[in-house]
Design an enzyme around this catalytic site. Structure first.
Site, PDB file in Angstrom:
ATOM      1  N   SER A  30     -48.275  89.600  42.469  1.00  0.00           N
ATOM      2  CA  SER A  30     -47.792  90.438  43.751  1.00  0.00           C
ATOM      3  C   SER A  30     -46.566  91.353  43.101  1.00  0.00           C
ATOM      4  O   SER A  30     -45.667  90.733  42.410  1.00  0.00           O
ATOM      5  CB  SER A  30     -47.463  89.468  44.753  1.00  0.00           C
ATOM      6  OG  SER A  30     -46.458  88.498  44.387  1.00  0.00           O
ATOM      7  N   HIS A  61     -55.145  94.543  54.826  1.00  0.00           N
ATOM      8  CA  HIS A  61     -55.930  94.791  53.604  1.00  0.00           C
ATOM      9  C   HIS A  61     -55.710  93.553  52.719  1.00  0.00           C
ATOM     10  O   HIS A  61     -54.331  93.216  52.374  1.00  0.00           O
ATOM     11  CB  HIS A  61     -55.643  95.830  52.993  1.00  0.00           C
ATOM     12  CG  HIS A  61     -56.199  96.901  54.040  1.00  0.00           C
ATOM     13  ND1 HIS A  61     -57.441  97.371  53.933  1.00  0.00           N
ATOM     14  CD2 HIS A  61     -55.444  97.831  54.722  1.00  0.00           C
ATOM     15  CE1 HIS A  61     -57.601  98.144  54.753  1.00  0.00           C
ATOM     16  NE2 HIS A  61     -56.358  98.680  55.323  1.00  0.00           N
ATOM     17  N   HIS A  83     -54.767  83.156  47.889  1.00  0.00           N
ATOM     18  CA  HIS A  83     -53.812  81.935  47.482  1.00  0.00           C
ATOM     19  C   HIS A  83     -54.093  80.874  48.294  1.00  0.00           C
ATOM     20  O   HIS A  83     -54.709  80.835  49.516  1.00  0.00           O
ATOM     21  CB  HIS A  83     -52.397  82.395  47.674  1.00  0.00           C
ATOM     22  CG  HIS A  83     -51.752  83.335  46.978  1.00  0.00           C
ATOM     23  ND1 HIS A  83     -51.664  84.909  47.331  1.00  0.00           N
ATOM     24  CD2 HIS A  83     -51.001  83.543  45.437  1.00  0.00           C
ATOM     25  CE1 HIS A  83     -51.201  85.535  46.604  1.00  0.00           C
ATOM     26  NE2 HIS A  83     -50.694  84.534  45.476  1.00  0.00           N
ATOM     27  N   TYR A  85     -52.227  78.678  49.634  1.00  0.00           N
ATOM     28  CA  TYR A  85     -51.452  78.374  50.881  1.00  0.00           C
ATOM     29  C   TYR A  85     -51.906  79.455  51.906  1.00  0.00           C
ATOM     30  O   TYR A  85     -51.498  78.970  53.117  1.00  0.00           O
ATOM     31  CB  TYR A  85     -50.100  79.018  50.713  1.00  0.00           C
ATOM     32  CG  TYR A  85     -49.727  80.485  50.261  1.00  0.00           C
ATOM     33  CD1 TYR A  85     -49.747  81.330  50.922  1.00  0.00           C
ATOM     34  CD2 TYR A  85     -49.415  80.722  48.803  1.00  0.00           C
ATOM     35  CE1 TYR A  85     -49.482  82.711  50.610  1.00  0.00           C
ATOM     36  CE2 TYR A  85     -49.005  81.839  48.389  1.00  0.00           C
ATOM     37  CZ  TYR A  85     -49.247  82.982  49.317  1.00  0.00           C
ATOM     38  OH  TYR A  85     -48.793  84.230  49.005  1.00  0.00           O
ATOM     39  N   GLU A  86     -52.705  80.242  52.034  1.00  0.00           N
ATOM     40  CA  GLU A  86     -53.321  81.130  53.206  1.00  0.00           C
ATOM     41  C   GLU A  86     -54.330  80.247  54.007  1.00  0.00           C
ATOM     42  O   GLU A  86     -54.754  80.584  55.012  1.00  0.00           O
ATOM     43  CB  GLU A  86     -54.044  82.385  52.780  1.00  0.00           C
ATOM     44  CG  GLU A  86     -53.207  83.489  51.860  1.00  0.00           C
ATOM     45  CD  GLU A  86     -53.980  84.427  51.375  1.00  0.00           C
ATOM     46  OE1 GLU A  86     -54.505  85.277  51.916  1.00  0.00           O
ATOM     47  OE2 GLU A  86     -54.193  84.205  49.973  1.00  0.00           O
ATOM     48  N   MET A 211     -47.419  80.152  42.581  1.00  0.00           N
ATOM     49  CA  MET A 211     -48.417  79.600  43.551  1.00  0.00           C
ATOM     50  C   MET A 211     -49.722  80.090  43.563  1.00  0.00           C
ATOM     51  O   MET A 211     -50.526  80.276  44.445  1.00  0.00           O
ATOM     52  CB  MET A 211     -47.872  80.231  45.112  1.00  0.00           C
ATOM     53  CG  MET A 211     -46.372  79.524  45.428  1.00  0.00           C
ATOM     54  SD  MET A 211     -45.819  80.267  47.094  1.00  0.00           S
ATOM     55  CE  MET A 211     -44.182  79.941  46.720  1.00  0.00           C
ATOM     56  N   SER A 212     -50.104  80.619  42.138  1.00  0.00           N
ATOM     57  CA  SER A 212     -51.393  81.216  41.775  1.00  0.00           C
ATOM     58  C   SER A 212     -51.727  80.802  40.341  1.00  0.00           C
ATOM     59  O   SER A 212     -51.343  79.928  39.982  1.00  0.00           O
ATOM     60  CB  SER A 212     -51.149  82.649  41.959  1.00  0.00           C
ATOM     61  OG  SER A 212     -50.419  83.198  40.922  1.00  0.00           O
ATOM     62  N   ASN A 235     -37.129  85.762  39.944  1.00  0.00           N
ATOM     63  CA  ASN A 235     -36.222  85.133  40.415  1.00  0.00           C
ATOM     64  C   ASN A 235     -35.972  83.736  39.612  1.00  0.00           C
ATOM     65  O   ASN A 235     -36.843  83.408  39.118  1.00  0.00           O
ATOM     66  CB  ASN A 235     -36.205  84.756  41.834  1.00  0.00           C
ATOM     67  CG  ASN A 235     -37.402  83.898  42.069  1.00  0.00           C
ATOM     68  OD1 ASN A 235     -38.573  84.370  42.159  1.00  0.00           O
ATOM     69  ND2 ASN A 235     -37.279  82.615  42.255  1.00  0.00           N
ATOM     70  N   HIS A 247     -38.307  86.547  49.832  1.00  0.00           N
ATOM     71  CA  HIS A 247     -39.294  87.059  49.211  1.00  0.00           C
ATOM     72  C   HIS A 247     -39.158  88.518  49.097  1.00  0.00           C
ATOM     73  O   HIS A 247     -39.602  89.153  48.065  1.00  0.00           O
ATOM     74  CB  HIS A 247     -40.211  86.960  50.429  1.00  0.00           C
ATOM     75  CG  HIS A 247     -41.776  87.669  50.198  1.00  0.00           C
ATOM     76  ND1 HIS A 247     -42.472  87.439  49.061  1.00  0.00           N
ATOM     77  CD2 HIS A 247     -42.459  88.614  50.511  1.00  0.00           C
ATOM     78  CE1 HIS A 247     -43.571  88.086  48.697  1.00  0.00           C
ATOM     79  NE2 HIS A 247     -43.455  88.658  49.748  1.00  0.00           N
TER      80      HIS A 247
HETATM   81  N1  HPA Z   1     -41.437  79.802  43.270  1.00  0.00           N
HETATM   82  C1  HPA Z   1     -42.770  79.799  43.673  1.00  0.00           C
HETATM   83  N2  HPA Z   1     -43.392  80.893  43.510  1.00  0.00           N
HETATM   84  C2  HPA Z   1     -42.977  81.941  43.084  1.00  0.00           C
HETATM   85  C3  HPA Z   1     -41.487  82.212  42.996  1.00  0.00           C
HETATM   86  C4  HPA Z   1     -40.623  80.808  43.027  1.00  0.00           C
HETATM   87  O1  HPA Z   1     -39.391  80.727  42.865  1.00  0.00           O
HETATM   88  N3  HPA Z   1     -41.017  83.348  42.599  1.00  0.00           N
HETATM   89  C5  HPA Z   1     -42.062  83.990  42.740  1.00  0.00           C
HETATM   90  N4  HPA Z   1     -43.213  83.230  43.244  1.00  0.00           N
END
Ligand code: HPA
Length: 276
Positions: A30, A61, A83, A85-86, A211-212, A235, A247
């Site tokens: 992403s 999309h 993902h 989580y979806e 998460m991927s 981050n 986000h």
């Molecule tokens: N944690 C989980 N997934 C992420 C993070 C995070 O801090 N930053 C970008 N994707």
């Protein structure tokens, strides 16, 4: 219909758009979509057009598959991924990567945005994925084994191909890109982690979290594909700094690293193209 037949159907549809035998398949994380600007002779196919590629969500999309060339090397690029989580099944999550393998790619480059666990990292850093820890409590190979793909109990010693890691590192060096190396912890999300979880991940050897990537890496290895990965540390993970994780900030940071990310990827593809 069997998974194998679904993949064949998806690959056949894609070949109707453009006859391709990609050498390298790439999954863009992403915020890292601007890499597509470096693709020549592009043909873009919205995921909705490809059979069994997963239903689109209300969010609109899901993404597109881009076929073309990077530095003269044929590539197939997934811009946008599914993902867990979806609420997607792992079969859906890994289907696009399996399609890349079915189209003929023998090398997969997985990229992602990740939170930095390692205190030597800072936001904006690129990290070559040395290895991963599957903290999702799931595995895309659960269920009857698809023998056409690979063995029931695949080895994961070289889940991230040692030669490809060297390619990434040497390309980074040549281009003065500071590329760290680290272990990616894959979690389900969609919550970001708690500070306690991040301390645990640090204690068990994790350097970044996201998460991927883990399911795709497993599915690609099962098919015998060579895999490498690059994380963009968007981050520092929860608890490292005082601020809460947003986000929006994470997306902004991905955009900022685009230039060195694109350089790393295009040069790596060129180098991989020279190999058999
Ligand atoms: N944690 C989980 N997934 C992420 C993070 C995070 O801090 N930053 C970008 N994707």
């Amino acid at each position: 219909m069997s998974m194998f037949d679904k993949l064949k159907a998806a690959a056949e549809k894609i070949q109707e758009y453009k006859k391709v035998t990609p050498k390298v398949g790439i999954v863009l994380g992403s915020g890292l979509g601007a890499f597509v600007d470096s693709i020549e002779d592009k043909v873009e196919i919205p995921y909705e057009e490809i059979p069994y590629f997963g239903e689109t969500t209300v969010e609109g999309h899901a993404g597109r598959l881009i076929l073309g060339k990077v530095q003269g090397v044929e590539v197939a690029v997934l811009q946008g991924r599914y993902h867990v989580y979806e609420g997607r099944s792992l079969d859906d999550v890994v289907f696009p990567v399996r399609v890349l393998g079915t189209l003929g790619a023998d090398t997969i480059i997985l990229t992602n945005a990740a939170g930095g666990i390692n205190l030597n990292y800072k936001a904006g850093e690129l990290v070559c994925i040395e290895d991963h820890i599957n903290f999702m409590g799931k595995n895309p190979l659960i269920g009857p084994n698809v023998d056409e793909f690979g063995p029931r109990f695949p080895d994961m010693t070289y889940a991230y191909d040692p030669e490809l890691k060297e390619v990434l590192k040497s390309v980074a060096k040549e281009n003065n890109i500071d590329l760290k190396e680290g272990v990616y912890v894959g979690v389900l999300g969609p919550t970001y982690e708690t500070p306690a979880e991040i301390r645990m991940f640090r204690a068990i050897g994790g350097d970044m979290v996201g998460m991927s990537t883990v399911p795709e890496c497993i599915a690609a290895n099962h098919m015998g594909l060579k895999v490498c990965g690059v994380s963009c540390v968007t981050n520092m993970a929860a608890g490292v700094e005082k601020e809460k994780l947003k986000h929006e900030d994470i997306k902004d940071q991905a955009l900022k690293v685009m230039e060195k990310f694109s350089t790393l990827l295009t040069q790596a593809v060129q180098e991989i193209g020279k190999r058999d």
